[in-house]
Design a protein around this motif. Structure first.
Motif, mmCIF file in Angstrom:
data_model
loop_
_atom_site.group_PDB
_atom_site.id
_atom_site.type_symbol
_atom_site.label_atom_id
_atom_site.label_comp_id
_atom_site.label_asym_id
_atom_site.label_seq_id
_atom_site.Cartn_x
_atom_site.Cartn_y
_atom_site.Cartn_z
ATOM 1 N N MET A 92 0.844 -1.197 0.000
ATOM 2 C CA MET A 92 0.000 0.000 0.000
ATOM 3 C C MET A 92 0.877 1.245 0.000
ATOM 4 O O MET A 92 1.840 1.336 0.753
ATOM 5 N N SER A 93 0.567 2.182 -0.854
ATOM 6 C CA SER A 93 1.398 3.381 -0.973
ATOM 7 C C SER A 93 1.069 4.368 0.138
ATOM 8 O O SER A 93 -0.054 4.437 0.637
ATOM 9 N N LYS A 94 2.075 5.143 0.507
ATOM 10 C CA LYS A 94 1.879 6.214 1.467
ATOM 11 C C LYS A 94 1.599 7.513 0.714
ATOM 12 O O LYS A 94 2.225 7.799 -0.304
ATOM 13 N N LYS A 95 0.671 8.298 1.264
ATOM 14 C CA LYS A 95 0.333 9.582 0.665
ATOM 15 C C LYS A 95 1.157 10.675 1.335
ATOM 16 O O LYS A 95 1.099 10.849 2.554
ATOM 17 N N ILE A 96 1.903 11.383 0.516
ATOM 18 C CA ILE A 96 2.752 12.455 1.020
ATOM 19 C C ILE A 96 2.279 13.779 0.428
ATOM 20 O O ILE A 96 2.034 13.884 -0.773
ATOM 21 N N LEU A 97 2.147 14.777 1.280
ATOM 22 C CA LEU A 97 1.770 16.116 0.841
ATOM 23 C C LEU A 97 2.939 17.064 1.129
ATOM 24 O O LEU A 97 3.367 17.200 2.274
ATOM 25 N N ILE A 98 3.456 17.681 0.080
ATOM 26 C CA ILE A 98 4.515 18.670 0.224
ATOM 27 C C ILE A 98 3.876 20.061 0.125
ATOM 28 O O ILE A 98 3.173 20.358 -0.836
ATOM 29 N N ILE A 99 4.128 20.876 1.135
ATOM 30 C CA ILE A 99 3.549 22.221 1.182
ATOM 31 C C ILE A 99 4.667 23.241 1.050
ATOM 32 O O ILE A 99 5.675 23.179 1.750
ATOM 33 N N LEU A 100 4.490 24.204 0.146
ATOM 34 C CA LEU A 100 5.483 25.258 0.011
ATOM 35 C C LEU A 100 4.829 26.553 -0.453
ATOM 36 O O LEU A 100 3.646 26.570 -0.812
ATOM 37 N N ARG A 101 5.602 27.612 -0.441
ATOM 38 C CA ARG A 101 5.045 28.938 -0.709
ATOM 39 C C ARG A 101 4.568 29.077 -2.146
ATOM 40 O O ARG A 101 3.428 29.449 -2.399
ATOM 41 N N ASP A 102 5.459 28.812 -3.110
ATOM 42 C CA ASP A 102 5.083 29.000 -4.510
ATOM 43 C C ASP A 102 5.945 28.097 -5.381
ATOM 44 O O ASP A 102 7.121 28.381 -5.615
ATOM 45 N N ILE A 103 5.376 27.017 -5.875
ATOM 46 C CA ILE A 103 6.111 26.045 -6.684
ATOM 47 C C ILE A 103 6.445 26.605 -8.058
ATOM 48 O O ILE A 103 7.265 26.040 -8.784
ATOM 49 N N THR A 104 5.854 27.752 -8.437
ATOM 50 C CA THR A 104 6.148 28.323 -9.758
ATOM 51 C C THR A 104 7.404 29.182 -9.757
ATOM 52 O O THR A 104 7.826 29.653 -10.816
ATOM 53 N N GLU A 105 8.017 29.407 -8.598
ATOM 54 C CA GLU A 105 9.271 30.159 -8.546
ATOM 55 C C GLU A 105 10.444 29.242 -8.875
ATOM 56 O O GLU A 105 10.307 28.010 -8.895
ATOM 57 N N HIS A 106 11.631 29.831 -9.111
ATOM 58 C CA HIS A 106 12.781 29.007 -9.486
ATOM 59 C C HIS A 106 13.906 29.107 -8.452
ATOM 60 O O HIS A 106 15.069 29.260 -8.781
ATOM 61 N N GLY A 107 13.568 28.983 -7.176
ATOM 62 C CA GLY A 107 14.563 29.003 -6.118
ATOM 63 C C GLY A 107 15.023 27.610 -5.734
ATOM 64 O O GLY A 107 14.523 26.591 -6.231
ATOM 65 N N GLY A 108 15.976 27.564 -4.794
ATOM 66 C CA GLY A 108 16.514 26.282 -4.361
ATOM 67 C C GLY A 108 15.498 25.411 -3.656
ATOM 68 O O GLY A 108 15.468 24.191 -3.847
ATOM 69 N N GLY A 109 14.642 26.009 -2.833
ATOM 70 C CA GLY A 109 13.630 25.227 -2.127
ATOM 71 C C GLY A 109 12.642 24.579 -3.070
ATOM 72 O O GLY A 109 12.245 23.422 -2.883
ATOM 73 N N GLU A 110 12.246 25.323 -4.105
ATOM 74 C CA GLU A 110 11.320 24.776 -5.100
ATOM 75 C C GLU A 110 11.974 23.629 -5.872
ATOM 76 O O GLU A 110 11.321 22.614 -6.159
ATOM 77 N N ARG A 111 13.237 23.781 -6.190
ATOM 78 C CA ARG A 111 13.946 22.721 -6.920
ATOM 79 C C ARG A 111 14.073 21.463 -6.067
ATOM 80 O O ARG A 111 13.871 20.348 -6.550
ATOM 81 N N VAL A 112 14.381 21.629 -4.783
ATOM 82 C CA VAL A 112 14.504 20.485 -3.881
ATOM 83 C C VAL A 112 13.180 19.736 -3.787
ATOM 84 O O VAL A 112 13.138 18.499 -3.858
ATOM 85 N N CYS A 113 12.090 20.473 -3.628
ATOM 86 C CA CYS A 113 10.772 19.834 -3.513
ATOM 87 C C CYS A 113 10.377 19.138 -4.810
ATOM 88 O O CYS A 113 9.800 18.042 -4.785
ATOM 89 N N ALA A 114 10.662 19.750 -5.942
ATOM 90 C CA ALA A 114 10.360 19.123 -7.230
ATOM 91 C C ALA A 114 11.160 17.837 -7.402
ATOM 92 O O ALA A 114 10.616 16.800 -7.800
ATOM 93 N N ASN A 115 12.456 17.888 -7.107
ATOM 94 C CA ASN A 115 13.295 16.692 -7.237
ATOM 95 C C ASN A 115 12.825 15.570 -6.328
ATOM 96 O O ASN A 115 12.758 14.401 -6.731
ATOM 97 N N LEU A 116 12.509 15.911 -5.085
ATOM 98 C CA LEU A 116 12.077 14.889 -4.131
ATOM 99 C C LEU A 116 10.748 14.286 -4.545
ATOM 100 O O LEU A 116 10.570 13.059 -4.514
ATOM 101 N N SER A 117 9.821 15.129 -4.940
ATOM 102 C CA SER A 117 8.515 14.639 -5.378
ATOM 103 C C SER A 117 8.649 13.687 -6.554
ATOM 104 O O SER A 117 8.079 12.581 -6.555
ATOM 105 N N ASN A 118 9.419 14.077 -7.557
ATOM 106 C CA ASN A 118 9.582 13.238 -8.742
ATOM 107 C C ASN A 118 10.263 11.922 -8.409
ATOM 108 O O ASN A 118 9.882 10.861 -8.910
ATOM 109 N N ALA A 119 11.278 11.981 -7.549
ATOM 110 C CA ALA A 119 12.010 10.761 -7.197
ATOM 111 C C ALA A 119 11.124 9.773 -6.457
ATOM 112 O O ALA A 119 11.141 8.563 -6.730
ATOM 113 N N LEU A 120 10.333 10.254 -5.528
ATOM 114 C CA LEU A 120 9.449 9.368 -4.758
ATOM 115 C C LEU A 120 8.356 8.774 -5.644
ATOM 116 O O LEU A 120 7.967 7.615 -5.476
#
Length: 362
Positions: free
Chosen positions: A1-29
């Motif tokens: 059974m898969s686990k549901k993960i919710l990533i919350i951040l300010r604005d995923i449409t920006e191009h900062g380091g935090g947004e990149r980290v969250c995008a990479n982690l989300s895609n990898a998982l």
């Protein structure tokens, strides 16, 4: 059974380091699952990841996202006028936090991974883990973190201080989503620096440092690429110093691979960092780096005198001397660049870092 993960951040449409980290982690998982600690087979368990973005300043996420993204507001965060700023700081952010809490209650994720200061879990669902991801340097404000089950930081530099702030602190570095097959040739006479042109990155100091040695290396150039509020002042400084021929200020580009391939040295003069992802990226291209030994980040990536140089904070002269040493010695650049590549492959591969995430999620 898969686990549901919710990533919350300010604005995923920006191009900062935090947004990149969250995008990479989300895609990898979402894509690969987690490699078992005891064998090479992928576990059957997968993770389903959704992203909750408080704002949507641009039309779409800057980085590729394979997860579903939900936006709570299409308002911009850049407000002119004192009254609009106060409204958003004192009222609207609490409204958005309430919407986020209602979203969690309706979707019931197993893991909530927060990467933004707006979100505070003032009420919780009992079945979920609430994790706070912090990319910046140490702060002593316990109230920001106390309502979360775990605090996750990318660097061990200030771990003793962090343990005084939260009872459950986990160190999980950022990972590199891939390692390039083609590395720097070490022959290109270019020094590279990337990032937002803000006071934090202190590119103005990097120009001052380069000015100390530029006249001795006329065939070399310094390239600073990025966007930000200080861009115009950096351009003006280069002109005032008469360095237009050896210092280039370039706009941000998605084609960072070409920039890394064109460089032989990476230079970082940040006042503070949470991790310093660009140092790891540069190392993955076999590029030797120089950085001030700040809190935190560079010392987790650079082994001093092995894969690069860590300079005593704010010592411009020593920074310039080490830069000149590398500029004048191609074999040293190659030797240290190869060491840098080997180190980041071992420490910051996707497989190695995802193991740490699995331990936290379970």
């Amino acid at each position: 059974m898969s686990k549901k993960i919710l990533i919350i951040l300010r604005d995923i449409t920006e191009h900062g380091g935090g947004e990149r980290v969250c995008a990479n982690l989300s895609n990898a998982l979402m894509e690969v699952g987690i490699q078992n600690l005891n064998n090479k087979d992928l576990q059957a368990k997968k993770y389903h990841v959704d992203i909750l973005s408080f704002y949507k300043q641009n039309n779409a996420p800057f980085y590729e996202i394979k997860s579903q993204v939900t936006y709570l507001s299409h308002a911009t965060m850049k407000h002119k006028g004192i009254f609009k700023k106060l409204f958003h700081k004192l009222i609207y952010r609490f409204y958005l936090n309430h919407k986020a809490l209602r979203y969690i209650e309706s979707t019931k994720p197993d893991i909530i991974l927060a990467n933004d200061g707006i979100f505070r879990p003032t009420r919780k669902i009992a079945s979920a883990k609430y994790l706070r991801l912090w990319h910046l340097n140490f702060i002593s404000q316990k109230s920001i973190f106390e309502s979360f089950d775990s605090l996750i930081i990318p660097s061990s530099k200030e771990i003793d201080k962090w343990k005084e702030t939260h009872s459950n602190v986990c160190i999980v570095p950022n990972f590199l989503p891939y390692f390039p097959k083609t590395l720097s040739s070490h022959r290109n006479k270019r020094i590279l620096a990337l990032g937002r042109m803000t006071a934090q990155k202190d590119f103005s100091r990097l120009i001052d440092i380069y000015h100390l040695i530029a006249k001795d290396f006329l065939e070399w150039e310094l390239v600073i690429a990025g966007d930000g509020e200080l861009r115009d002042s950096l351009v003006q400084k280069v002109e005032q110093l008469g360095m237009q021929e050896c210092v280039k200020i370039l706009p941000f580009s998605k084609d960072v691979q070409s920039l890394y391939h064109s460089a032989s040295i990476y230079a970082m003069t940040s006042v503070f960092e949470g991790f310093g992802m660009v140092l790891a990226e540069a190392a993955s291209y076999g590029i030797v780096s120089i950085a001030f030994d700040i809190n935190a980040g560079p010392s987790d990536i650079i082994e001093d005198n092995v894969s690069g140089f860590l300079i005593k904070e704010r010592d411009n002269r020593i920074f310039a001397d080490k830069l000149a040493l590398l500029m004048g010695d191609e074999s040293l650049r190659k030797k240290m660049g190869e060491s840098a590549r080997n180190i980041v492959e071992k420490r910051f591969s996707k497989e190695a870092v995802l193991q740490k995430w699995q331990e936290i999620f379970d």
